[in-house]
Design an enzyme around this catalytic site. Sequence first.
Site, PDB file in Angstrom:
ATOM      1  N   LYS A 161       0.827  -1.191   0.000  1.00 57.08           N
ATOM      2  CA  LYS A 161       0.000   0.000   0.000  1.00 57.08           C
ATOM      3  C   LYS A 161       0.870   1.254   0.000  1.00 57.08           C
ATOM      4  O   LYS A 161       1.920   1.302   0.646  1.00 57.08           O
ATOM      5  CB  LYS A 161      -0.908   0.017   1.227  1.00 57.08           C
ATOM      6  CG  LYS A 161      -1.834  -1.188   1.348  1.00 57.08           C
ATOM      7  CD  LYS A 161      -2.875  -1.242   0.251  1.00 57.08           C
ATOM      8  CE  LYS A 161      -3.928  -2.306   0.525  1.00 57.08           C
ATOM      9  NZ  LYS A 161      -4.965  -2.340  -0.526  1.00 57.08           N
ATOM     10  N   HIS A 292      -9.525 -10.055  -6.980  1.00 56.97           N
ATOM     11  CA  HIS A 292      -9.290  -9.197  -5.811  1.00 56.97           C
ATOM     12  C   HIS A 292      -9.654  -9.949  -4.541  1.00 56.97           C
ATOM     13  O   HIS A 292     -10.793 -10.349  -4.352  1.00 56.97           O
ATOM     14  CB  HIS A 292     -10.127  -7.914  -5.946  1.00 56.97           C
ATOM     15  CG  HIS A 292     -10.075  -7.028  -4.744  1.00 56.97           C
ATOM     16  ND1 HIS A 292     -11.108  -6.946  -3.828  1.00 56.97           N
ATOM     17  CD2 HIS A 292      -9.107  -6.183  -4.297  1.00 56.97           C
ATOM     18  CE1 HIS A 292     -10.789  -6.082  -2.880  1.00 56.97           C
ATOM     19  NE2 HIS A 292      -9.586  -5.602  -3.135  1.00 56.97           N
TER      20      HIS A 292
END
Length: 359
Positions: A161, A292
């Site tokens: 991230k 995902h």
Amino acid sequence: MKIENVTASAYTIPTETPESDGTLAWNKTTLVVVEARSIGVTGLGYTYANKATARVVHELLAEVVQGRDAMNLPEAWAAMWRVVRNFGQTGIAAMAIAAVDAALWDLKARLLDVSILRLLGAARSSIPVYGSGGFTSYSNEQLQDQFGSWAEQGITKFKMKVGREPARDPERIRAAREAIGIESELYVDANGAFTRKFALAQAELYSQFLITWFEEPVPSADLEGLNLLRNLAPAGMDIAAGEYGYNLGYFCDMLAAQAVDVLQADATRCGITGFLQTAALAEANFIPLSSHTAPSLHAPLCCAVTAARDVEYFFDHVRIEQLFFDGAAKVVNGKLTPDLTKPGFGLELKRRDAERYAA
């Protein structure tokens, strides 16, 4: 073989440590499990959503699918979408449909005594994963430990991230690259944290670290912005998005806008039926597909569709699926290989272990 009964239950699981990405922070995850029954056989499906999702299943969806033929899944799919028409066809309603749809696919396969991959037909026997975590809340040492442990499992693709503190990201990316070496692929995910021009500047900055995937550099609803990044990002850096797709129209719009190099889809949001439809769209548009999260659900699906390139091995969901399900997906040499000897998705709920987390 009629669908006799559909039930839902919700479980809230604390994270190991506080977690965050470019736009959100969290310390727990809610798993909603749906079970559908017919002639003594139970199918299991699930989604990651708010516990209100279970209420949608109980109050709206169960009634419209019970009594229908367990072999005729398109009929149940259409009926569920009709009943939520006036309540909105995204978000919680869509995730409730997705969980029921998964349970019905699992039920059908179990009634036929075949695995999901046998039911769908295999395009491949296994599918590569990318290790996904590297939260912005992690120290550099935590990030390196996580990626290092995945590398020991043969994983060669990793996603972290970015975007919460952009000034720190180069240092964090450098630490990740040191942990996995120069030969492994490194992905970044901004979760829509950036504006268009800033995202483009970040893409240029990230290129020095050989980033091959930039996910949601701008919000996924900004199709023009994604198209801009796709056209102007450094060569070799794919722009990826699509995880917030709840229905086929979303994916059609994204592909029509030429917004992505890699299309993402999540069966816990768009359903098994929607995932298969989206895979066909991706193939027709010559765009690779990546799933995902929820690796135990996506492994057989991605082995069944030719457009799939990899499965997200998301840290939170790997941990939850191992905790809650016997038969949960496990990586061997960087890949997931569905077990063809087990009917359906091959998952069994560990009821005693799950009870302590009941929402």
